[in-house]
Design an enzyme around this catalytic site. Sequence first.
Site, short mmCIF file in Angstrom:
data_model
loop_
_atom_site.label_atom_id
_atom_site.label_comp_id
_atom_site.label_asym_id
_atom_site.label_seq_id
_atom_site.Cartn_x
_atom_site.Cartn_y
_atom_site.Cartn_z
N CYS A 88 30.94 11.48 -0.81
CA CYS A 88 32.28 11.83 -1.26
C CYS A 88 33.08 12.41 -0.10
CB CYS A 88 32.16 12.86 -2.39
SG CYS A 88 33.68 13.72 -2.78
N GLU A 89 34.26 11.88 0.13
CA GLU A 89 35.05 12.37 1.25
C GLU A 89 35.67 13.75 0.99
OE1 GLU A 89 39.46 10.39 0.72
OE2 GLU A 89 37.92 9.18 1.71
N HIS A 90 35.66 14.20 -0.25
CA HIS A 90 36.25 15.51 -0.56
C HIS A 90 35.28 16.66 -0.28
CE1 HIS A 90 38.70 12.95 -3.55
NE2 HIS A 90 39.35 13.07 -2.42
N HIS A 91 33.97 16.45 -0.53
CA HIS A 91 33.00 17.52 -0.35
C HIS A 91 31.83 17.12 0.56
CE1 HIS A 91 34.87 18.35 -4.34
NE2 HIS A 91 34.94 19.57 -3.81
N GLN A 129 35.03 6.56 -5.10
CA GLN A 129 34.54 5.42 -5.87
C GLN A 129 35.65 4.42 -6.15
OE1 GLN A 129 31.82 6.33 -9.07
NE2 GLN A 129 32.54 4.60 -10.29
N HIS A 157 28.10 11.54 -9.32
CA HIS A 157 28.63 12.29 -8.17
C HIS A 157 28.06 13.70 -8.15
CE1 HIS A 157 32.08 9.44 -7.30
NE2 HIS A 157 31.59 8.98 -8.43
N CYS A 159 29.03 16.10 -6.38
CA CYS A 159 30.10 17.10 -6.31
C CYS A 159 30.55 17.51 -7.72
CB CYS A 159 31.29 16.59 -5.50
SG CYS A 159 32.04 15.08 -6.11
#
Length: 197
Positions: A88-91, A129, A157, A159
């Site tokens: 995940c690019e956010h976390h 995704q 996920h 996250c």
Amino acid sequence: MAGLKDYVNSSVADNREQIEYHVEQILKLIGEDTNREGLLETPARVTRMYEEIFAGYEVDPKDVLGVTFDENHEELVIVKDIVFYSQCEHHMAPFFGKIHIGYVPSGQIVGLSKLARLVEAVTRRLQVQERITSQIADILDEALKPNGVMVVVEGEHLCMCARGIKKPGSMTVTSATRGTFRENAASRAEFLSLLKG
């Protein structure tokens, strides 16, 4: 990463010393003793892991499709249950699941293993995704010029499961349709029914 490595010249390997240094600094900043036995090799291990899980940065996903073949087959082709792992690019937390790809050729087909390699090239990088789903559909649509493409991604996920809302077992499902799958509900229904079969 069997298969994708044939296409990769990893920049992680080129930057190994810097990555190891920064991993060591993170360990120190969270309060760890980087000299204790269990952590002595951790920066190197994390770097080798990054080399594998971020291998997608060093390949153009369009290139892994390779040669297409002329074939007078204009019925649905599906490869389902392609397992994927991404970050995940956010976390920078892992997410993983299965990808199902279907297309209706218009004279050009591709080797079935190339669809799995395409999944690897797209997912082995920081991602979301929704983008994975669209990128796979767009690449196949551009490369094969098929009558239609449909991609369904099912992902879990970490996250969402291991932090934040903490709802393990929650699955995210995304889809992308091109051509006949976008225009024709019966085509979409056929694809979805074959996934269940």
